[in-house]
Scaffold this active site. Sequence first.
Site, PDB file in Angstrom:
ATOM      1  N   ASP A 133       1.055  -1.252  -0.239  1.00  0.00           N
ATOM      2  CA  ASP A 133      -0.267   0.215   0.244  1.00  0.00           C
ATOM      3  C   ASP A 133       0.694   1.724  -0.028  1.00  0.00           C
ATOM      4  O   ASP A 133       1.987   1.007  -0.001  1.00  0.00           O
ATOM      5  CB  ASP A 133      -0.739  -0.088   1.219  1.00  0.00           C
ATOM      6  CG  ASP A 133       0.058  -0.696   2.336  1.00  0.00           C
ATOM      7  OD1 ASP A 133       1.106  -0.489   2.154  1.00  0.00           O
ATOM      8  OD2 ASP A 133      -0.789  -0.476   3.033  1.00  0.00           O
TER       9      ASP A 133
ATOM     10  N   ASP B  28      -7.556  -2.111  14.586  1.00  0.00           N
ATOM     11  CA  ASP B  28      -8.820  -2.857  14.002  1.00  0.00           C
ATOM     12  C   ASP B  28      -9.220  -3.711  12.721  1.00  0.00           C
ATOM     13  O   ASP B  28     -10.489  -4.185  12.581  1.00  0.00           O
ATOM     14  CB  ASP B  28      -9.298  -1.201  13.418  1.00  0.00           C
ATOM     15  CG  ASP B  28      -8.728  -1.136  12.622  1.00  0.00           C
ATOM     16  OD1 ASP B  28      -7.831  -1.961  11.732  1.00  0.00           O
ATOM     17  OD2 ASP B  28      -9.308  -0.759  11.377  1.00  0.00           O
TER      18      ASP B  28
ATOM     19  N   HIS C  99      -7.355  -4.075  10.626  1.00  0.00           N
ATOM     20  CA  HIS C  99      -7.257  -4.135   8.964  1.00  0.00           C
ATOM     21  C   HIS C  99      -6.332  -4.961   8.510  1.00  0.00           C
ATOM     22  O   HIS C  99      -5.617  -5.465   9.037  1.00  0.00           O
ATOM     23  CB  HIS C  99      -7.039  -2.759   8.824  1.00  0.00           C
ATOM     24  CG  HIS C  99      -6.088  -2.252   8.613  1.00  0.00           C
ATOM     25  ND1 HIS C  99      -6.258  -1.223   9.598  1.00  0.00           N
ATOM     26  CD2 HIS C  99      -4.837  -2.614   8.845  1.00  0.00           C
ATOM     27  CE1 HIS C  99      -4.749  -0.287   9.964  1.00  0.00           C
ATOM     28  NE2 HIS C  99      -4.567  -1.446   9.812  1.00  0.00           N
TER      29      HIS C  99
HETATM   30  P1  PGA Z   1       2.301  -2.389  12.575  1.00  0.00           P
HETATM   31  O1  PGA Z   1       0.505  -2.180  11.821  1.00  0.00           O
HETATM   32  O2  PGA Z   1       3.222  -3.321  12.277  1.00  0.00           O
HETATM   33  O3  PGA Z   1       2.604  -0.479  12.770  1.00  0.00           O
HETATM   34  O4  PGA Z   1       0.989  -2.152  14.007  1.00  0.00           O
HETATM   35  C1  PGA Z   1      -0.026  -2.663  10.698  1.00  0.00           C
HETATM   36  C2  PGA Z   1      -0.511  -2.557  10.382  1.00  0.00           C
HETATM   37  O5  PGA Z   1      -1.683  -1.415  10.265  1.00  0.00           O
HETATM   38  O6  PGA Z   1      -0.689  -3.522   9.755  1.00  0.00           O
END
Ligand code: PGA
Length: 261
Positions: free
Chosen positions: A68, A137, A139
Amino acid sequence: MEVVPLESDTEVATLAADTIEAAVRTRPDAVLGLATGSTPLLTYRELIRRHHAGTGPSYARVWCFTLDEYVGLPPGHPGSYRATIARELTDPLGIPAECVRGPDPTEAHLASAGERYEAELKAAGGVEVQLLGIGSDGHLAFNEPGSSLGSLTRIKTLAEQTRQDNARFFGSSDEVPRHVLTQGLGTILRARHLLLLATGPGKAHALAAAVEGPLSATCPASVLQLHPHATVLVDPAAAQGLERRAHYREVYDAKPAWQGL
Ligand code: PGA
Protein backbone atom coordinates in the site's frame (compact mmCIF):
# COMPACT_ATOMS: atom_id res chain seq x y z
CA MET A 1 -4.40 -21.59 8.51
CA GLU A 2 -1.37 -22.49 10.60
CA VAL A 3 -1.01 -20.48 13.79
CA VAL A 4 2.40 -20.66 15.46
CA PRO A 5 2.56 -19.30 19.03
CA LEU A 6 6.19 -18.35 19.72
CA GLU A 7 8.11 -17.27 22.83
CA SER A 8 8.94 -13.70 21.78
CA ASP A 9 8.86 -11.13 19.00
CA THR A 10 12.50 -12.07 18.33
CA GLU A 11 11.45 -15.65 17.60
CA VAL A 12 8.73 -14.33 15.30
CA ALA A 13 11.35 -12.33 13.39
CA THR A 14 13.75 -15.28 13.18
CA LEU A 15 11.15 -17.63 11.76
CA ALA A 16 9.82 -14.98 9.36
CA ALA A 17 13.36 -14.29 8.13
CA ASP A 18 13.96 -18.05 7.70
CA THR A 19 10.79 -18.30 5.60
CA ILE A 20 11.69 -15.37 3.34
CA GLU A 21 15.22 -16.62 2.86
CA ALA A 22 13.98 -20.11 2.04
CA ALA A 23 11.68 -18.67 -0.65
CA VAL A 24 14.57 -16.75 -2.23
CA ARG A 25 16.88 -19.77 -2.08
CA THR A 26 14.26 -21.92 -3.79
CA ARG A 27 13.54 -19.26 -6.37
CA PRO A 28 16.24 -16.59 -6.76
CA ASP A 29 13.90 -14.40 -8.84
CA ALA A 30 11.05 -14.69 -6.32
CA VAL A 31 8.54 -11.89 -5.97
CA LEU A 32 8.41 -10.83 -2.32
CA GLY A 33 5.36 -9.07 -0.93
CA LEU A 34 6.51 -6.54 1.66
CA ALA A 35 4.63 -4.85 4.48
CA THR A 36 5.43 -1.60 6.26
CA GLY A 37 4.58 -0.59 9.84
CA SER A 38 6.42 -1.50 13.04
CA THR A 39 5.76 -5.23 13.14
CA PRO A 40 8.03 -6.40 10.29
CA LEU A 41 10.96 -4.20 11.36
CA LEU A 42 12.61 -6.88 13.52
CA THR A 43 12.33 -9.32 10.63
CA TYR A 44 13.88 -6.80 8.24
CA ARG A 45 16.73 -6.13 10.67
CA GLU A 46 17.35 -9.87 10.93
CA LEU A 47 17.44 -10.27 7.14
CA ILE A 48 19.89 -7.35 6.88
CA ARG A 49 22.04 -8.75 9.70
CA ARG A 50 22.31 -12.10 7.90
CA HIS A 51 22.97 -10.37 4.58
CA HIS A 52 25.86 -8.39 6.08
CA ALA A 53 27.16 -11.53 7.81
CA GLY A 54 27.24 -13.22 4.41
CA THR A 55 24.87 -16.03 5.41
CA GLY A 56 21.79 -14.78 3.53
CA PRO A 57 20.82 -15.64 -0.07
CA SER A 58 21.53 -13.35 -3.01
CA TYR A 59 18.81 -10.76 -3.54
CA ALA A 60 20.21 -9.75 -6.92
CA ARG A 61 17.25 -11.12 -8.88
CA VAL A 62 14.28 -10.68 -6.51
CA TRP A 63 11.35 -8.36 -7.10
CA CYS A 64 9.52 -6.64 -4.28
CA PHE A 65 5.93 -5.39 -4.24
CA THR A 66 4.59 -3.32 -1.36
CA LEU A 67 1.02 -3.61 -0.11
CA ASP A 68 0.00 0.00 0.00
CA GLU A 69 0.94 3.67 -0.19
CA TYR A 70 -0.28 6.99 1.16
CA VAL A 71 -1.86 9.46 -1.26
CA GLY A 72 -0.96 13.13 -1.07
CA LEU A 73 2.57 13.06 0.34
CA PRO A 74 5.29 14.90 -1.59
CA PRO A 75 7.58 12.50 -3.53
CA GLY A 76 10.37 11.17 -1.33
CA HIS A 77 8.52 12.01 1.93
CA PRO A 78 10.17 9.84 4.63
CA GLY A 79 6.73 8.63 5.76
CA SER A 80 5.83 7.31 2.31
CA TYR A 81 5.92 3.54 2.11
CA ARG A 82 8.23 3.66 -0.89
CA ALA A 83 10.80 5.61 1.15
CA THR A 84 10.18 3.48 4.23
CA ILE A 85 10.73 0.13 2.56
CA ALA A 86 13.88 1.40 0.81
CA ARG A 87 15.30 2.66 4.10
CA GLU A 88 14.28 -0.30 6.26
CA LEU A 89 14.97 -3.19 3.90
CA THR A 90 15.60 -3.01 0.19
CA ASP A 91 18.49 -0.50 0.12
CA PRO A 92 20.43 -2.34 2.86
CA LEU A 93 19.86 -5.63 0.97
CA GLY A 94 21.17 -4.01 -2.23
CA ILE A 95 17.90 -4.46 -4.16
CA PRO A 96 17.78 -1.87 -6.97
CA ALA A 97 15.01 0.73 -6.68
CA GLU A 98 13.54 -0.31 -10.05
CA CYS A 99 12.92 -3.82 -8.66
CA VAL A 100 10.79 -2.44 -5.82
CA ARG A 101 7.25 -1.65 -6.90
CA GLY A 102 4.37 0.00 -5.10
CA PRO A 103 1.00 1.51 -6.03
CA ASP A 104 1.58 4.84 -7.79
CA PRO A 105 0.08 7.69 -5.72
CA THR A 106 0.67 10.43 -8.36
CA GLU A 107 -2.50 12.53 -8.18
CA ALA A 108 -2.95 12.82 -11.93
CA HIS A 109 -3.04 9.02 -12.40
CA LEU A 110 -4.97 7.93 -9.32
CA ALA A 111 -8.03 6.68 -11.17
CA SER A 112 -6.00 4.03 -13.00
CA ALA A 113 -3.40 3.32 -10.27
CA GLY A 114 -5.18 0.23 -8.96
CA GLU A 115 -5.60 -1.41 -12.33
CA ARG A 116 -2.02 -0.65 -13.28
CA TYR A 117 -0.70 -2.17 -10.07
CA GLU A 118 -2.76 -5.32 -10.55
CA ALA A 119 -1.32 -5.62 -14.07
CA GLU A 120 2.25 -5.20 -12.75
CA LEU A 121 1.70 -7.90 -10.14
CA LYS A 122 0.33 -10.25 -12.76
CA ALA A 123 3.16 -9.55 -15.21
CA ALA A 124 5.70 -10.30 -12.46
CA GLY A 125 4.12 -13.75 -11.98
CA GLY A 126 2.42 -13.08 -8.64
CA VAL A 127 3.77 -12.89 -5.11
CA GLU A 128 5.61 -15.88 -3.65
CA VAL A 129 5.53 -14.90 0.04
CA GLN A 130 3.41 -12.01 1.27
CA LEU A 131 4.41 -10.58 4.62
CA LEU A 132 1.45 -9.07 6.51
CA GLY A 133 0.76 -7.19 9.70
CA ILE A 134 -2.66 -6.75 11.28
CA GLY A 135 -4.20 -3.45 12.34
CA SER A 136 -5.59 -3.05 15.85
CA ASP A 137 -8.98 -2.73 14.11
CA GLY A 138 -8.40 -5.94 12.14
CA HIS A 139 -7.36 -4.25 8.93
CA LEU A 140 -5.10 -6.02 6.45
CA ALA A 141 -2.88 -3.74 4.39
CA PHE A 142 -5.14 -0.66 4.35
CA ASN A 143 -8.34 -2.65 3.91
CA GLU A 144 -10.35 -1.25 6.78
CA PRO A 145 -13.35 -3.00 8.37
CA GLY A 146 -16.11 -3.28 5.76
CA SER A 147 -13.72 -3.81 2.84
CA SER A 148 -14.95 -6.30 0.27
CA LEU A 149 -13.35 -9.71 0.71
CA GLY A 150 -12.91 -9.82 -3.07
CA SER A 151 -11.48 -6.29 -3.47
CA LEU A 152 -8.55 -5.43 -5.73
CA THR A 153 -6.05 -2.54 -5.53
CA ARG A 154 -7.88 0.77 -5.20
CA ILE A 155 -8.05 4.05 -3.30
CA LYS A 156 -9.41 3.89 0.25
CA THR A 157 -10.11 6.28 3.11
CA LEU A 158 -8.34 5.47 6.37
CA ALA A 159 -10.30 4.79 9.56
CA GLU A 160 -9.73 7.31 12.34
CA GLN A 161 -8.26 4.51 14.51
CA THR A 162 -5.62 3.80 11.87
CA ARG A 163 -4.71 7.47 11.51
CA GLN A 164 -4.23 7.61 15.28
CA ASP A 165 -2.20 4.37 15.27
CA ASN A 166 0.06 5.77 12.52
CA ALA A 167 0.44 9.27 14.01
CA ARG A 168 3.76 8.12 15.49
CA PHE A 169 5.27 8.12 12.00
CA PHE A 170 4.11 11.67 11.27
CA GLY A 171 4.08 13.68 14.51
CA SER A 172 0.29 13.89 14.84
CA SER A 173 -2.77 12.11 13.45
CA ASP A 174 -3.72 15.31 11.58
CA GLU A 175 -0.64 14.89 9.42
CA VAL A 176 -1.46 11.28 8.48
CA PRO A 177 -2.94 11.32 4.96
CA ARG A 178 -6.63 10.54 4.73
CA HIS A 179 -6.37 8.51 1.53
CA VAL A 180 -4.28 5.52 0.52
CA LEU A 181 -3.85 3.11 -2.34
CA THR A 182 -3.95 -0.47 -1.13
CA GLN A 183 -3.91 -3.98 -2.51
CA GLY A 184 -7.37 -5.41 -2.01
CA LEU A 185 -8.18 -8.48 0.03
CA GLY A 186 -8.71 -10.35 -3.23
CA THR A 187 -5.26 -9.21 -4.39
CA ILE A 188 -3.63 -10.44 -1.19
CA LEU A 189 -5.37 -13.82 -1.51
CA ARG A 190 -3.56 -14.38 -4.85
CA ALA A 191 -0.14 -14.57 -3.17
CA ARG A 192 1.06 -18.16 -2.88
CA HIS A 193 2.00 -17.99 0.81
CA LEU A 194 0.63 -15.49 3.33
CA LEU A 195 2.80 -14.84 6.38
CA LEU A 196 1.04 -12.74 9.00
CA LEU A 197 3.09 -11.46 11.96
CA ALA A 198 1.34 -10.29 15.12
CA THR A 199 3.24 -8.99 18.15
CA GLY A 200 2.31 -6.99 21.23
CA PRO A 201 -0.87 -6.76 23.33
CA GLY A 202 -2.49 -4.20 21.03
CA LYS A 203 -3.04 -6.93 18.44
CA ALA A 204 -4.57 -9.59 20.72
CA HIS A 205 -8.20 -8.67 20.13
CA ALA A 206 -7.94 -8.26 16.35
CA LEU A 207 -5.89 -11.44 15.97
CA ALA A 208 -8.41 -13.54 17.93
CA ALA A 209 -11.20 -12.19 15.72
CA ALA A 210 -9.20 -12.90 12.56
CA VAL A 211 -8.21 -16.45 13.50
CA GLU A 212 -11.09 -17.74 15.61
CA GLY A 213 -13.94 -15.42 14.70
CA PRO A 214 -16.21 -15.70 11.66
CA LEU A 215 -15.04 -14.89 8.15
CA SER A 216 -16.30 -11.33 7.84
CA ALA A 217 -15.52 -8.03 6.17
CA THR A 218 -15.90 -6.57 9.66
CA CYS A 219 -12.52 -8.14 10.43
CA PRO A 220 -10.67 -7.94 7.08
CA ALA A 221 -7.77 -10.10 8.34
CA SER A 222 -10.24 -13.00 8.73
CA VAL A 223 -9.90 -13.38 4.94
CA LEU A 224 -6.80 -15.47 5.72
CA GLN A 225 -9.25 -18.25 6.58
CA LEU A 226 -9.92 -18.58 2.83
CA HIS A 227 -6.29 -19.02 1.81
CA PRO A 228 -4.83 -22.51 1.25
CA HIS A 229 -1.41 -21.55 2.67
CA ALA A 230 -1.57 -18.96 5.42
CA THR A 231 0.81 -18.90 8.38
CA VAL A 232 0.40 -16.71 11.45
CA LEU A 233 3.46 -16.13 13.66
CA VAL A 234 2.48 -14.70 17.01
CA ASP A 235 4.23 -13.66 20.23
CA PRO A 236 2.74 -14.33 23.71
CA ALA A 237 1.23 -10.85 24.09
CA ALA A 238 -0.62 -10.98 20.76
CA ALA A 239 -1.68 -14.61 21.39
CA GLN A 240 -3.50 -13.77 24.65
CA GLY A 241 -6.96 -13.85 23.10
CA LEU A 242 -6.56 -17.17 21.24
CA GLU A 243 -8.67 -19.87 22.85
CA ARG A 244 -6.87 -22.71 21.08
CA ARG A 245 -3.38 -21.37 21.62
CA ALA A 246 -2.10 -24.54 23.34
CA HIS A 247 -3.48 -26.69 20.52
CA TYR A 248 -1.77 -24.59 17.84
CA ARG A 249 1.55 -25.01 19.61
CA GLU A 250 1.04 -28.80 19.97
CA VAL A 251 0.33 -29.03 16.25
CA TYR A 252 3.46 -27.02 15.45
CA ASP A 253 5.63 -29.16 17.77
CA ALA A 254 4.27 -32.33 16.16
CA LYS A 255 5.03 -31.25 12.58
CA PRO A 256 7.26 -33.54 10.54
CA ALA A 257 10.67 -31.85 10.18
CA TRP A 258 10.47 -31.95 6.36
CA GLN A 259 7.24 -29.99 6.25
CA GLY A 260 8.45 -26.44 6.99
CA LEU A 261 6.04 -23.53 7.24
P1 PGA B 1 2.02 -2.10 12.75
O1 PGA B 1 0.86 -1.97 11.68
O2 PGA B 1 2.90 -3.18 12.28
O3 PGA B 1 2.71 -0.75 12.71
O4 PGA B 1 1.37 -2.37 14.04
C1 PGA B 1 0.24 -3.11 11.19
C2 PGA B 1 -0.84 -2.71 10.21
O5 PGA B 1 -1.38 -1.62 10.33
O6 PGA B 1 -1.14 -3.51 9.32
